[in-house]
Scaffold this active site. Structure first.
Site, PDB file in Angstrom:
ATOM      1  N   GLY A  14       0.841  -1.196   0.000  1.00 22.36           N
ATOM      2  CA  GLY A  14       0.000   0.000   0.000  1.00 22.36           C
ATOM      3  C   GLY A  14       0.877   1.247   0.000  1.00 22.36           C
ATOM      4  O   GLY A  14       2.052   1.207  -0.375  1.00 22.36           O
ATOM      5  N   PHE A 117     -10.140  20.274   8.212  1.00 19.56           N
ATOM      6  CA  PHE A 117     -10.343  18.912   8.698  1.00 19.56           C
ATOM      7  C   PHE A 117     -10.480  18.932  10.213  1.00 19.56           C
ATOM      8  O   PHE A 117     -10.039  19.881  10.872  1.00 19.56           O
ATOM      9  CB  PHE A 117      -9.159  18.025   8.274  1.00 19.56           C
ATOM     10  CG  PHE A 117      -9.585  16.843   7.435  1.00 19.56           C
ATOM     11  CD1 PHE A 117     -10.076  17.031   6.157  1.00 19.56           C
ATOM     12  CD2 PHE A 117      -9.506  15.542   7.933  1.00 19.56           C
ATOM     13  CE1 PHE A 117     -10.483  15.943   5.381  1.00 19.56           C
ATOM     14  CE2 PHE A 117      -9.913  14.451   7.177  1.00 19.56           C
ATOM     15  CZ  PHE A 117     -10.396  14.649   5.897  1.00 19.56           C
ATOM     16  N   GLN A 231      -9.910   3.718  16.537  1.00 22.07           N
ATOM     17  CA  GLN A 231     -10.711   4.886  16.176  1.00 22.07           C
ATOM     18  C   GLN A 231     -12.054   4.520  15.551  1.00 22.07           C
ATOM     19  O   GLN A 231     -12.101   3.761  14.581  1.00 22.07           O
ATOM     20  CB  GLN A 231      -9.938   5.748  15.181  1.00 22.07           C
ATOM     21  CG  GLN A 231     -10.694   6.988  14.729  1.00 22.07           C
ATOM     22  CD  GLN A 231      -9.777   8.010  14.096  1.00 22.07           C
ATOM     23  OE1 GLN A 231      -9.369   7.865  12.957  1.00 22.07           O
ATOM     24  NE2 GLN A 231      -9.412   9.021  14.865  1.00 22.07           N
ATOM     25  N   HIS A 233     -14.829   6.160  13.381  1.00 21.09           N
ATOM     26  CA  HIS A 233     -15.108   7.320  12.534  1.00 21.09           C
ATOM     27  C   HIS A 233     -16.586   7.634  12.667  1.00 21.09           C
ATOM     28  O   HIS A 233     -17.417   6.729  12.558  1.00 21.09           O
ATOM     29  CB  HIS A 233     -14.739   7.001  11.076  1.00 21.09           C
ATOM     30  CG  HIS A 233     -14.697   8.206  10.190  1.00 21.09           C
ATOM     31  ND1 HIS A 233     -15.827   8.920   9.870  1.00 21.09           N
ATOM     32  CD2 HIS A 233     -13.663   8.832   9.576  1.00 21.09           C
ATOM     33  CE1 HIS A 233     -15.485   9.946   9.094  1.00 21.09           C
ATOM     34  NE2 HIS A 233     -14.178   9.908   8.892  1.00 21.09           N
ATOM     35  N   LEU A 243     -17.292   4.406   4.411  1.00 23.87           N
ATOM     36  CA  LEU A 243     -16.915   5.723   4.926  1.00 23.87           C
ATOM     37  C   LEU A 243     -17.524   6.891   4.143  1.00 23.87           C
ATOM     38  O   LEU A 243     -17.468   6.915   2.912  1.00 23.87           O
ATOM     39  CB  LEU A 243     -15.380   5.817   4.865  1.00 23.87           C
ATOM     40  CG  LEU A 243     -14.731   7.133   5.267  1.00 23.87           C
ATOM     41  CD1 LEU A 243     -14.925   7.390   6.751  1.00 23.87           C
ATOM     42  CD2 LEU A 243     -13.239   7.093   4.952  1.00 23.87           C
ATOM     43  N   GLU A 246     -14.617  12.755   6.368  1.00 27.89           N
ATOM     44  CA  GLU A 246     -14.645  13.945   7.215  1.00 27.89           C
ATOM     45  C   GLU A 246     -14.668  15.227   6.380  1.00 27.89           C
ATOM     46  O   GLU A 246     -15.110  16.280   6.850  1.00 27.89           O
ATOM     47  CB  GLU A 246     -13.380  13.912   8.079  1.00 27.89           C
ATOM     48  CG  GLU A 246     -13.323  14.907   9.179  1.00 27.89           C
ATOM     49  CD  GLU A 246     -12.282  14.478  10.212  1.00 27.89           C
ATOM     50  OE1 GLU A 246     -12.403  13.363  10.760  1.00 27.89           O
ATOM     51  OE2 GLU A 246     -11.358  15.247  10.454  1.00 27.89           O
ATOM     52  N   ARG A 286     -12.432  13.054  15.922  1.00 28.93           N
ATOM     53  CA  ARG A 286     -13.304  11.903  15.684  1.00 28.93           C
ATOM     54  C   ARG A 286     -13.754  11.204  16.956  1.00 28.93           C
ATOM     55  O   ARG A 286     -14.887  10.748  17.054  1.00 28.93           O
ATOM     56  CB  ARG A 286     -12.582  10.899  14.777  1.00 28.93           C
ATOM     57  CG  ARG A 286     -12.423  11.419  13.380  1.00 28.93           C
ATOM     58  CD  ARG A 286     -11.619  10.496  12.504  1.00 28.93           C
ATOM     59  NE  ARG A 286     -11.483  11.092  11.177  1.00 28.93           N
ATOM     60  CZ  ARG A 286     -10.705  10.602  10.220  1.00 28.93           C
ATOM     61  NH1 ARG A 286      -9.971   9.524  10.445  1.00 28.93           N
ATOM     62  NH2 ARG A 286     -10.643  11.195   9.046  1.00 28.93           N
ATOM     63  N   HIS A 354     -12.549   2.424  12.251  1.00 27.52           N
ATOM     64  CA  HIS A 354     -11.885   2.977  11.081  1.00 27.52           C
ATOM     65  C   HIS A 354     -10.376   2.759  11.097  1.00 27.52           C
ATOM     66  O   HIS A 354      -9.770   2.498  10.063  1.00 27.52           O
ATOM     67  CB  HIS A 354     -12.191   4.476  11.034  1.00 27.52           C
ATOM     68  CG  HIS A 354     -11.658   5.195   9.836  1.00 27.52           C
ATOM     69  ND1 HIS A 354     -11.919   4.788   8.551  1.00 27.52           N
ATOM     70  CD2 HIS A 354     -10.883   6.308   9.735  1.00 27.52           C
ATOM     71  CE1 HIS A 354     -11.323   5.623   7.697  1.00 27.52           C
ATOM     72  NE2 HIS A 354     -10.677   6.539   8.388  1.00 27.52           N
ATOM     73  N   ARG A 389      -6.182   9.589  16.534  1.00 30.47           N
ATOM     74  CA  ARG A 389      -5.556  10.187  15.355  1.00 30.47           C
ATOM     75  C   ARG A 389      -6.425  11.304  14.790  1.00 30.47           C
ATOM     76  O   ARG A 389      -7.645  11.175  14.744  1.00 30.47           O
ATOM     77  CB  ARG A 389      -5.359   9.122  14.271  1.00 30.47           C
ATOM     78  CG  ARG A 389      -4.825   9.668  12.965  1.00 30.47           C
ATOM     79  CD  ARG A 389      -4.574   8.576  11.968  1.00 30.47           C
ATOM     80  NE  ARG A 389      -5.774   7.973  11.418  1.00 30.47           N
ATOM     81  CZ  ARG A 389      -6.467   8.476  10.384  1.00 30.47           C
ATOM     82  NH1 ARG A 389      -6.087   9.579   9.787  1.00 30.47           N
ATOM     83  NH2 ARG A 389      -7.533   7.835   9.943  1.00 30.47           N
TER      84      ARG A 389
END
Lengths: 598, 252
Positions: A14, A117, A231, A233, A243, A246, A286, A354, A389
């Site tokens: 990734g 954000f 976390q 979300h 998702l 945000e 979050r 998330h 995060r």
């Protein structure tokens, strides 16, 4: 079994793995790099990141602001020297992606645009519409094709690391198409396998996000750090967990309860200005937003939906033109999956798992305590995110620390001699036999999907948005039981060509180990901090006893051994974590204190 | 009848190279719900009926590009194709056509990856620029010239749709030609002349016979047919300019 010798093996293709591969290739073109991915790299879950990537960009912003947002956002459980390094290097990584072709959204003057954000004081999130992760991943994947020293092992599944005399010497991989095993012997290994969100029931993650690299490092004695911090979300699709970025709120979206009321103002996040105000209301962090949902649900203020309770993400006032320009994927998801046109109706949303803040223990140079083993991206705990995060810090993280991992691994590989002992091949052979054992043994009675479903439900019950000792104990017991039952797994498929059932079984083993590290880390943290919130007498943050990282050590068939290590504080003493008007007041007080002490 | 009691039949192509001479079809009856995707149907089969069924999937949200299959003869992403669009009829799921089958619904993607690697799918800078100099300037209009083509998720539905690719697998094909155009149309790039050789070759844009089905099946509105057609114009101009200016032109 064939042995292929390389200088650096990277497990995971990734964003972090690709960035590491490119960094290693640029550090020393004579070194050979194996990039191992269980899928084609462009399928990796980085692809699903939507909103953007943070880097200080505007003239009125500075590194200190990004540092403080991140550290306070993480409820002071961040390694502050790591955060300082991160904020100082994020922008050059975003520019690097731009030079490599990433189609960042632009301002009229041709410069890269930034958006607001959650938890970020100033707009600093670079974005490519609402497909930022997709574009970063494809940019890195396609750019990686420039480097002849990167040899890809696409659709190769890593089933173990080879460790001898306190050093990591490579990985054993299975070619998915044929079932063929290969030992990739390497002087240095980087793990970049992403998170583990699939151990929970409702989550935003792709099917491949099963904590593979975390489990592998953990089984070889590397501690998993801060695994209790998972976390939620706040804005996901009910039923599937998909998702809604945000950025919906960064662009000005509202969260409404059943009365059409912007309920976040009741949770210390107000005032409810009509247009986005940074670090307030819908642009809070979050953890706080997911917690507010939970409270609204308790109060009966949420809305009944076919997949449980929801609130409304209202984007109607943004207008069709802006929605299609800034949030095209969100429009597509809402329309195709829910039959909702966000220009004309609010989107029903609920929190879902998330991101795993914790991971493989790593220092600021991405090195683990095991020589020759590095990690980067979501699988890694380099110490950036602390207990929560901030959105858009993780795409920047995988670039900044992917690069560090690539150059550090390259350096390490140059500094050590190759290993000639036949004992490594012997170990690799043992690994192969063990992996084959899953499909050759008979008489198993447990159906894999049942174990997976019970695990995911139990993690949601015990390690959700709010936690109690009783519920966590029930989950500890359940995961212990499932690890036991896992040995009695029944597999229908005994072939070697594309045997995905076999690989899913190995993944389930990884997931159970990671899940166990999470719940035991959680039950032992007797305080509330960031995403770890308790309701059983430990509702407050306790800096005296718990301003420290949890380390979970693998302990075979038994429960993990838990201990702790200190947190590096450089310039931000733990303070009050507040948002909205209260946050502005707290920040002013902090500045006054700092000015007075200068 | 509520959704809970309803069921639907899925007929799935099965092929195991170690056992089968050619593909066979097997029918499964699964619970029906109006919001369930075909992918969720396949997952149900694997989890509760037959663990040996193999197929690729990951993100569930039409962005990773893994789950392309033929559904009632049309190339589709199984994650965003819903049971409700077929109920109460039967659904027939097959591996993407025109591509070699590795097992069940899994096709061999090697040809696509090789073609992608062959087109220099990266920026070869027109002008050098250091990181300290910051980003290249690119206006929203310049971005719009290639952005759509950069949205290709490599799902290969267009290869399953393309009759030319079915006949002539050496044809570069819609997806990769769209990505080639993505780089050629990027204001930062300077490798257009190199890539035009691929465009001009027999396997390049001239292999296309203008059916346009590739763009119809594209789940991300990339419109590869538009990229191919634009490059037919470019290729023609390139051909004439080559007479006038040896070394190739900078047309389009």
């Amino acid at each position: 079994m064939e042995t292929i010798k390389v200088d650096i093996a990277i497990v995971g293709g990734g964003g972090a793995g690709l960035r590491a591969a490119i960094a290693a290739a640029e550090a020393d073109a004579s070194q050979t790099i194996a990039l191992i991915s269980k899928v084609y790299p462009m399928r990796s879950h980085t692809v699903a990141a939507e909103g953007g990537s943070a880097a200080v960009t505007q003239a009125h912003d500075n590194l200190d602001h990004h540092f403080h947002d991140t550290v306070a956002g993480g409820d002071w459980l961040c390694e502050q020297d790591v955060v300082e390094y991160f904020v100082a290097h994020a922008r050059e990584e975003m520019v690097q992606l731009e030079h490599w072709g990433c189609p960042w959204s632009r301002k009229d003057n041709g410069h890269v645009n930034v958006r607001a954000f959650g938890g970020m004081k100033i707009e600093r999130t670079w974005f490519a519409a609402d497909k930022t992760g997709f574009h970063i991943l494809h940019t890195l994947f396609q750019t990686s094709m420039k480097y002849p020293s990167i040899r890809r092992f696409d659709e190769h599944f890593c089933c173990d690391l080879i460790v001898e005399n306190g050093r990591c010497h490579g990985a054993v991989v299975i070619e998915v198409a044929t079932g063929k095993f290969t030992f990739i012997q390497a002087r240095a290994v980087i793990i970049a396998t992403g998170g583990a969100g699939r151990v929970f029931r409702e989550n935003t993650n792709g099917g491949i996000v099963t904590g593979d690299g975390m489990a592998l490092a953990y089984r070889h004695g590397v501690p998993l750090r801060d695994m209790e911090f998972v976390q939620y979300h706040p804005t996901c699709m009910p039923g599937t967990g998909l998702l809604f970025t945000e950025a919906c709120r960064g662009e000005g979206g509202f969260l409404l309860n059943r009365d059409g009321y912007r309920y976040l103002q009741d949770y210390g996040l107000g005032p409810p200005d009509p247009s986005p105000r940074n670090k307030a209301m819908e642009l809070g962090p979050r953890d706080r937003l997911s917690q507010a949902f939970w409270h609204e649900k308790q109060k009966g203020k949420t809305i009944d939906g076919p997949h449980g309770q929801v609130v409304h993400l209202d984007l109607r006032h943004l207008g069709e033109k802006k929605l299609h320009e800034r949030l095209p994927q969100i429009c597509e998801l809402a329309e195709e999956f829910l039959g909702v046109d966000p220009a004309h109706a609010p989107i029903p949303v609920c929190p879902a798992v998330h991101y795993t803040m914790g991971g493989i223990m790593a220092n600021g140079e991405t090195a683990s305590p095991l020589a020759g083993l590095y990690s980067a991206g979501e699988c890694s705990s380099v110490g950036l995110h602390g207990a929560n995060r901030l959105g858009s810090n993780s795409l920047a993280e995988l670039c900044v620390f992917g690069k560090v991992a690539g150059s550090e691994a390259s350096k390490f590989a140059r500094s050590v001699t190759s290993h000639h002992s036949g004992t490594l091949e012997k170990q690799a052979e043992d690994v192969k036999q063990q992996a084959l054992g899953i499909i050759t043994r008979s008489g198993g009675t447990e159906r894999m999907a049942i174990l997976r479903t019970e695990m995911a439900q139990s993690m949601e019950d015990g390690c959700g948005i709010y936690r109690t000792g009783t519920a966590m104990q029930a989950t500890c017991d359940k995961i212990d039981e499932l690890r036991e039952r896992y040995r009695n797994l029944n597999i229908d498929d005994r072939s070697s060509t594309w045997n995905t059932e076999w690989l899913l079984a190995i993944e389930l083993g990884y997931q159970l180990d990671v899940a166990q590290s999470m719940v035991y880390s959680a039950i032992n943290r007797k305080e509330s901090r960031g995403s770890h919130q308790r309701l059983d007498g430990y509702e407050q943050r306790d800096d005296v006893n718990y301003l420290r990282h949890t380390l979970a050590h693998y302990n075979g068939d038994a429960a993990p051994r838990i201990d702790y290590m200190g947190v590096r504080i450089t310039k931000s003493r733990p303070g009050i974590r507040a948002y909205g008007a209260a946050g502005e007041k707290a920040e002013q007080e902090r500045k006054n204190r700092e000015a007075a002490s200068d | 009848m509520t959704d809970i009691e309803k069921t639907i039949e899925i007929e799935v192509m099965r092929y195991h190279p170690e056992q089968d001479a050619s593909p066979v079809f097997k029918t499964y009856r699964i619970p029906y719900a109006s919001d369930q995707s075909v992918l969720q149907g396949l997952q149900y089969i694997k989890d509760y009926i037959d663990g040996t069924l193999s197929f690729r999937w990951s993100c569930r949200m039409a962005i990773c590009g893994s789950c392309g299959v033929m559904i009632n003869n049309q190339p589709k992403l199984s994650c965003k194709t819903f049971l409700r669009d077929y109920y109460p009829g039967k659904i027939r799921v097959e591996a993407l056509q025109h591509l070699p089958i590795e097992r069940d619904l899994v096709i061999d993607a090697t040809d696509f990856i090789n073609k992608l690697e062959s087109i220099k799918p990266y920026i070869v800078p027109r002008e050098a620029r250091s990181l300290e100099q910051g980003e290249y300037l690119q206006t929203p209009e310049q971005l719009a010239r290639y952005e759509q083509f950069s949205s290709c998720i490599n799902c290969m539905l267009c290869y399953a749709a393309c009759p030319q690719y079915g006949l002539k697998p050496e044809f570069t094909g819609p997806g990769v030609l769209a990505l080639l155009h993505r780089y050629n149309a990027d204001s930062r790039d300077g490798a257009r002349a190199d890539r035009m050789q691929i465009v001009n070759a027999e396997e390049g844009v001239w292999g296309c016979t203008l059916v346009g089905y590739c763009s119809e099946v594209c789940p991300k509105q990339v419109d590869p047919a538009a990229a191919v057609n634009r490059n037919k114009v470019n290729s023609t101009l390139d051909y004439f300019l080559r007479f006038l200016m040896p070394g190739g032109g900078e047309s389009g």
